[in-house]
Design an enzyme around this catalytic site. Structure first.
Site, mmCIF file in Angstrom:
data_model
loop_
_atom_site.group_PDB
_atom_site.id
_atom_site.type_symbol
_atom_site.label_atom_id
_atom_site.label_comp_id
_atom_site.label_asym_id
_atom_site.label_seq_id
_atom_site.Cartn_x
_atom_site.Cartn_y
_atom_site.Cartn_z
ATOM 1 N N PHE A 72 0.796 -1.169 0.017
ATOM 2 C CA PHE A 72 0.117 0.115 -0.055
ATOM 3 C C PHE A 72 0.824 1.221 0.024
ATOM 4 O O PHE A 72 0.743 2.158 -0.710
ATOM 5 C CB PHE A 72 -0.928 -0.110 1.163
ATOM 6 C CG PHE A 72 -1.847 1.116 1.431
ATOM 7 C CD1 PHE A 72 -2.985 1.173 0.571
ATOM 8 C CD2 PHE A 72 -1.374 2.315 1.980
ATOM 9 C CE1 PHE A 72 -3.898 2.104 0.888
ATOM 10 C CE2 PHE A 72 -2.351 3.317 2.187
ATOM 11 C CZ PHE A 72 -3.597 3.210 1.523
ATOM 12 N N ASP A 73 1.852 1.190 0.932
ATOM 13 C CA ASP A 73 2.758 2.475 0.956
ATOM 14 C C ASP A 73 3.437 2.591 -0.445
ATOM 15 O O ASP A 73 3.951 3.563 -0.696
ATOM 16 C CB ASP A 73 3.641 2.187 2.181
ATOM 17 C CG ASP A 73 2.846 2.297 3.597
ATOM 18 O OD1 ASP A 73 1.885 2.854 3.447
ATOM 19 O OD2 ASP A 73 3.428 1.904 4.612
ATOM 20 N N LEU A 119 -29.295 28.417 -0.725
ATOM 21 C CA LEU A 119 -29.685 29.654 -0.569
ATOM 22 C C LEU A 119 -28.726 30.497 -1.193
ATOM 23 O O LEU A 119 -27.722 30.560 -1.459
ATOM 24 C CB LEU A 119 -29.339 29.930 1.172
ATOM 25 C CG LEU A 119 -29.971 29.213 2.057
ATOM 26 C CD1 LEU A 119 -29.591 29.519 3.528
ATOM 27 C CD2 LEU A 119 -31.523 29.666 1.880
ATOM 28 N N GLU A 152 -30.642 33.699 12.179
ATOM 29 C CA GLU A 152 -30.047 32.436 12.939
ATOM 30 C C GLU A 152 -28.603 32.059 12.111
ATOM 31 O O GLU A 152 -28.637 32.359 11.171
ATOM 32 C CB GLU A 152 -31.062 31.269 12.779
ATOM 33 C CG GLU A 152 -30.993 30.740 11.687
ATOM 34 C CD GLU A 152 -32.395 29.801 11.260
ATOM 35 O OE1 GLU A 152 -33.374 30.368 11.265
ATOM 36 O OE2 GLU A 152 -32.156 28.559 10.959
ATOM 37 N N LYS A 154 -25.785 30.135 10.278
ATOM 38 C CA LYS A 154 -25.618 29.358 9.284
ATOM 39 C C LYS A 154 -24.590 28.250 9.733
ATOM 40 O O LYS A 154 -23.391 28.627 9.750
ATOM 41 C CB LYS A 154 -25.294 30.129 8.032
ATOM 42 C CG LYS A 154 -25.323 28.920 6.789
ATOM 43 C CD LYS A 154 -25.203 29.726 5.538
ATOM 44 C CE LYS A 154 -25.318 28.970 4.417
ATOM 45 N NZ LYS A 154 -24.418 27.916 4.133
ATOM 46 N N ASP A 156 -22.069 25.163 9.567
ATOM 47 C CA ASP A 156 -21.206 24.555 8.640
ATOM 48 C C ASP A 156 -21.122 22.971 8.561
ATOM 49 O O ASP A 156 -20.265 22.693 9.090
ATOM 50 C CB ASP A 156 -19.924 25.395 8.549
ATOM 51 C CG ASP A 156 -19.139 25.151 7.403
ATOM 52 O OD1 ASP A 156 -19.676 24.846 6.585
ATOM 53 O OD2 ASP A 156 -18.044 25.661 7.472
ATOM 54 N N TYR A 262 -33.866 23.207 11.582
ATOM 55 C CA TYR A 262 -33.859 24.704 11.098
ATOM 56 C C TYR A 262 -34.933 24.732 10.013
ATOM 57 O O TYR A 262 -35.322 25.972 9.607
ATOM 58 C CB TYR A 262 -32.745 25.434 10.733
ATOM 59 C CG TYR A 262 -31.929 24.640 9.726
ATOM 60 C CD1 TYR A 262 -32.109 24.609 8.433
ATOM 61 C CD2 TYR A 262 -30.494 24.187 9.921
ATOM 62 C CE1 TYR A 262 -31.621 23.992 7.664
ATOM 63 C CE2 TYR A 262 -29.782 23.888 9.035
ATOM 64 C CZ TYR A 262 -30.325 23.437 7.977
ATOM 65 O OH TYR A 262 -29.584 22.687 6.865
ATOM 66 N N LYS A 350 -22.972 35.822 4.449
ATOM 67 C CA LYS A 350 -21.955 35.007 4.716
ATOM 68 C C LYS A 350 -20.998 35.881 5.611
ATOM 69 O O LYS A 350 -20.810 37.121 5.359
ATOM 70 C CB LYS A 350 -21.163 34.610 3.210
ATOM 71 C CG LYS A 350 -21.978 33.699 2.632
ATOM 72 C CD LYS A 350 -22.671 32.569 3.067
ATOM 73 C CE LYS A 350 -21.556 31.402 3.029
ATOM 74 N NZ LYS A 350 -21.374 30.749 1.720
ATOM 75 N N CYS A 455 -4.571 27.002 -28.160
ATOM 76 C CA CYS A 455 -5.065 26.046 -27.090
ATOM 77 C C CYS A 455 -3.715 25.223 -26.751
ATOM 78 O O CYS A 455 -3.495 24.607 -27.625
ATOM 79 C CB CYS A 455 -6.413 25.411 -27.592
ATOM 80 S SG CYS A 455 -6.949 24.075 -26.770
ATOM 81 N N CYS A 458 -5.005 21.527 -28.136
ATOM 82 C CA CYS A 458 -4.927 20.987 -29.540
ATOM 83 C C CYS A 458 -4.442 21.882 -30.556
ATOM 84 O O CYS A 458 -4.113 21.939 -31.600
ATOM 85 C CB CYS A 458 -6.409 20.825 -29.883
ATOM 86 S SG CYS A 458 -7.338 22.502 -30.152
ATOM 87 N N CYS A 473 -10.872 27.983 -26.818
ATOM 88 C CA CYS A 473 -10.462 27.357 -28.133
ATOM 89 C C CYS A 473 -11.678 26.993 -29.015
ATOM 90 O O CYS A 473 -12.635 26.201 -28.144
ATOM 91 C CB CYS A 473 -9.920 25.725 -27.436
ATOM 92 S SG CYS A 473 -9.568 24.781 -28.518
ATOM 93 N N CYS A 479 -10.919 19.298 -29.991
ATOM 94 C CA CYS A 479 -10.061 19.627 -29.043
ATOM 95 C C CYS A 479 -10.108 18.326 -27.901
ATOM 96 O O CYS A 479 -11.119 18.147 -27.315
ATOM 97 C CB CYS A 479 -10.105 20.809 -28.392
ATOM 98 S SG CYS A 479 -9.066 21.158 -26.865
HETATM 99 S S1 IVH Z 1 -32.407 27.003 5.640
HETATM 100 C C1 IVH Z 1 -34.636 26.450 1.267
HETATM 101 N N1 IVH Z 1 -31.139 27.550 7.767
HETATM 102 O O1 IVH Z 1 -27.113 26.026 4.178
HETATM 103 C C2 IVH Z 1 -33.212 26.411 2.031
HETATM 104 N N2 IVH Z 1 -29.732 26.408 5.829
HETATM 105 O O2 IVH Z 1 -26.949 27.269 1.363
HETATM 106 C C3 IVH Z 1 -33.508 25.912 3.420
HETATM 107 N N3 IVH Z 1 -27.802 25.621 6.520
HETATM 108 O O3 IVH Z 1 -28.255 23.458 2.226
HETATM 109 C C4 IVH Z 1 -32.175 25.912 4.411
HETATM 110 N N4 IVH Z 1 -27.378 26.423 8.400
HETATM 111 O O4 IVH Z 1 -27.304 22.814 4.574
HETATM 112 C C5 IVH Z 1 -31.040 27.016 6.411
HETATM 113 N N5 IVH Z 1 -29.880 27.867 9.507
HETATM 114 C C6 IVH Z 1 -29.703 27.330 8.429
HETATM 115 C C7 IVH Z 1 -28.878 26.681 8.078
HETATM 116 C C8 IVH Z 1 -28.845 26.456 6.600
HETATM 117 C C9 IVH Z 1 -26.889 25.781 7.327
HETATM 118 C C10 IVH Z 1 -27.250 25.135 5.111
HETATM 119 C C11 IVH Z 1 -28.020 24.052 4.443
HETATM 120 C C12 IVH Z 1 -28.224 24.453 3.178
HETATM 121 C C13 IVH Z 1 -27.294 25.525 2.750
HETATM 122 C C14 IVH Z 1 -27.819 26.443 1.944
#
Ligand code: IVH
Length: 732
Positions: A72-73, A119, A152, A154, A156, A262, A350, A455, A458, A473, A479
């Protein structure tokens, strides 16, 4: 063991790797890395990626190693050496970038009854004020009327949809492509925050939210001894995603995942009349909801709350990448509805991107599906926001020279040169970008970058049309880079989605001349099932996998019109636009005729094309040109000759009294804005046109209707006032 893993893998599109035979038959290992040609290196990297990922899966997921650690390595080292000698051949799925155990595949598919959308983004406070203004404008509200929103964090992580029927958890689906996700119910059941049963919930309730990992849990997980060849997870989000998508739920159980609710999808009875009320209800039902959600009246309060959340970001204990605002009143949410992939009633604000400085080691030119020559920055690897970045997009030649698409200076007009000390940033999932250059650190011998005018793939003269920021191109299928990218696009998920025929297989078949253009995919069996050259005798293929591939291809001969249009890979014509076009014309024959009639980009057929909501003249021009261009049209026709193209029918609007009708709005509408009226009519399956003709079925005329009403009367077109229209669609 290997075969068992691959059988499971085969169920997932574009991931199948063929039957990997014993490690000894790896022909590329016989050639010294220093003597490999570029083409051989490319194939070798593809084979190594397959082998290592299969070996990894056997080791981690099936717990049944298929090769010794030393073997593997050795393969991993060889892969790294080839990449070092041919950096530009490094694959997106390079084993050197492999994070943790390979995520499993082979989950069942679940079609979302209510699509899981994304979103739209806002980056500045001004964008938030604009969002509010667009909401009010759409609803026809004056500037004195405040709209309430929830604000609220967002989260991650990755989104998950949980379906409860009569209070029992019955399905858990990842987002997938938004329409179809993967069933990860066994894994979801191992997450403490996800209730298995609900008391007092509607009969059907789909709860949506984010699966994530806390910082503390992430650090603990990464402290554990790593397995062979394993790198620590790059960030909590990758760790959460890798952990949820494990075939073996026991691996998921051992990973500390959490869930915030949410949103919701399919429900048999409304949860509340407001967003905030619905979230409170989810909390009562036993879900974790985010404690930082606030109700805000208007944009000033929204951006204030954003600033408060941003201040707490570092101490929350989990990753967030912005703030989501949603219109609180659910009746207004319904009226606002959706654009093709995002709701009009919500937006993600964001946080600013993370930044880091590094050296620009080189600039590669990649040739994309539509012939665009895209410069890619090769960077000395640097960590930006917890992720190692080693390349970034440089967009186009003007961008490198220090100008935007309108000719205005960017970065104070500073150009970008190889050897420069550059600042890179990444925000969320976007491809990293170069933000700035430090001229004080520019090497004295650095010279301005000369963008190629041919290009690199090609050799065709690369042309830049007036008004296009991109040099292209013109080679089309001649191409090799474009041909391969077009083929990869054709077999991709949103298009033909052929099981077992992914990017790697397309590259290999193209390199060997087995598939040169889309139609060739559908004659592959005819050409390579029997005879001297047979697929089953190729490296990495066996009887079973060859038969499975032929079956998968046969399966896709019958193809929905929208997928075919998207699969053609026409510039500007994405998945959403393809659906719009398919719904509009209904059949392949009608589309072809319309493209012929609209060839000159004027006249009724052209007007009809650009009347499609969401279709701009650029997109329409690109579509028409693809059919007008002889070689491209011939290739499309050869493909279609192999297919059975299914007509497009709007299944959800069968019962609507206006489905399939052409409607024109004129005069002043008093109960809704023109945009809302149009969007609603289209949701019900009607076609909204800007002008009255013999094809018009209904004219909706408000006060002040002028020549259109006269023309409709002359043509005998049914004319309704706004109330008449609303009565007609009331129950739809
Ligand atoms: S509402 C119709 N609320 O962001 C859309 N999304 O860019 C309903 N996410 O796919 C989503 N926190 O995975 C909503 N408080 C929040 C969120 C959230 C994270 C994510 C979600 C969505 C993505 C959209």
């Amino acid at each position: 063991m290997v075969a068992a893993y691959l059988d499971a893998d085969r169920r997932e599109p574009n991931r199948q790797v063929g039957e990997v035979s014993s490690e000894k038959t790896n022909t590329d290992t016989e050639i010294d890395v220093d003597h490999l040609t570029e083409a051989e290196a490319k194939t070798a990297l593809a084979v190594l990626a397959d082998r290592l990922s299969a070996a990894n899966a056997a080791y981690y997921i099936k717990d049944a190693p298929e090769m010794s650690d030393a073997a593997f390595d050795a393969l991993k080292r060889r892969n790294a050496e080839i990449e070092a000698r041919f950096p530009k051949l490094k694959r997106a799925d390079s084993p050197t970038e492999q994070v943790g155990a390979a995520p499993a595949s082979g989950f069942g598919k679940i079609a979302h009854r209510v699509p899981m959308l994304s979103l739209a983004n806002a980056f500045t406070d001004d964008d938030v004020f604009e969002f509010d203004a667009s909401v009010r404008k759409y609803l026809g509200l004056g500037s004195e009327t405040m709209v309430d929103y929830t604000a609220e964090p967002k989260i991650d992580g990755l989104s998950l949809s949980l379906r409860y029927e009569k209070g029992e958890l019955t399905e858990a689906a990842t987002r997938g492509d938004g329409s179809v996700g993967e069933n990860v119910i066994s894994n979801a059941r191992t997450i403490d925050d996800i209730p298995h049963t609900l008391d007092g919930a509607p009969d059907v309730l789909e709860v949506r939210g984010e699966v994530y990992m806390s910082h503390a849990d992430f650090e603990r997980l990464n402290e554990k001894p790593m397995g062979r060849g394993e790198k620590p997870f790059a960030n909590p989000r990758n760790a959460a995603a890798g952990s949820l998508r494990q075939l073996d739920a026991e691996i998921t159980r051992a990973r500390p995942l959490r869930f915030f609710a949410y949103a919701w999808g399919d429900v048999s009875a409304p949860l509340s009349e407001t967003q905030s009320g619905a979230i409170a209800r989810l909390e009562e039902l036993g879900f974790c909801v985010n404690p930082l959600m606030r109700k805000c009246s208007g944009p000033a309060q929204m951006v204030t709350h954003y600033a408060q959340i941003e201040e707490q970001r570092a101490t929350l204990g989990y990753d967030i990448d912005g703030v989501v605002y949603k219109v609180d009143d659910l009746a207004l949410q319904r009226r606002l509805g959706f654009r093709s992939t995002t709701p009009r009633w919500a937006i993600a604000h964001k946080f600013p991107a993370e930044l880091a400085w590094t050296t620009l080691e080189g600039i590669d030119i990649q040739v994309g599906r539509t012939g665009a020559l895209s410069p890619v920055a090769r960077l000395a690897p640097v960590t930006v926001g917890g992720v190692v970045v080693s390349n970034a997009t440089l967009h186009n030649e003007d961008y490198i020279r220090g100008f935007d698409s309108k000719g205005a200076e960017i970065r104070g007009g500073k150009d970008i040169r190889i050897g420069d000390w550059v600042q890179v940033y990444r925000a969320g999932d976007v491809i990293p970008k170069v933000a700035d250059v430090d001229l004080s650190k520019r090497p004295p011998d650095a010279s301005p970058f000369r963008f190629p005018d041919t290009c690199p793939e090609c050799g065709s003269d690369a042309v830049r049309e007036p008004g296009d920021a991109v040099r292209r191109c013109p080679g089309g299928l001649i191409c090799p880079a474009q041909a391969v990218e077009k083929l990869k696009h054709l077999v991709s998920r949103g298009a033909f989605d052929i099981d077992g025929l992914g990017a790697k297989q397309v590259e290999q078949f193209y390199a060997d001349g087995w598939i040169r253009e889309p139609a060739d995919i559908f004659t592959l069996k005819e050409r390579y099932a029997d005879g001297l050259q047979q697929l089953k005798n190729r490296e990495g293929w066996g009887e079973k996998s060859a038969a499975a591939l032929f079956d998968a291809i046969e399966d896709k001969r019958r193809i929905p019109l929208a997928r075919l249009i998207f699969g053609l890979g026409i510039r500007h014509v994405g998945e959403a636009a393809s659906s719009l076009v398919a719904h509009h014309y209904g059949s392949w024959e009608a589309l072809l005729q319309a493209m012929e009639d609209a060839r000159t980009q004027e006249g009724p057929a052209w007007d009809d094309l650009i009347s499609i909501d969401g279709m701009g003249s650029v997109m329409a021009g690109s579509l028409v040109s693809a059919f007008a261009q002889e070689a491209e049209r011939a290739s499309i026709m050869r493909l279609v000759a192999q297919l059975d193209v299914q007509d497009s029918v709007r299944t959800d609007t069968h019962d609507s009294p206006v489905a399939g009708k052409t409607v024109v709005f004129t005069g002043t509408l008093e109960k809704m804005t023109r945009a809302e009226a149009k969007a609603r009519a289209e949701r019900l399956g009607a076609k909204v046109s800007g002008s009255v003709s013999a094809k018009t079925d209904i004219l909706v005329a408000g006060p002040g209707a002028g020549s259109k009403a006269t023309k409709a009367a002359e043509l005998g077109v049914e004319t309704l006032d706004e109330d008449g229209w609303l009565a007609l669609i009331a129950d739809a």
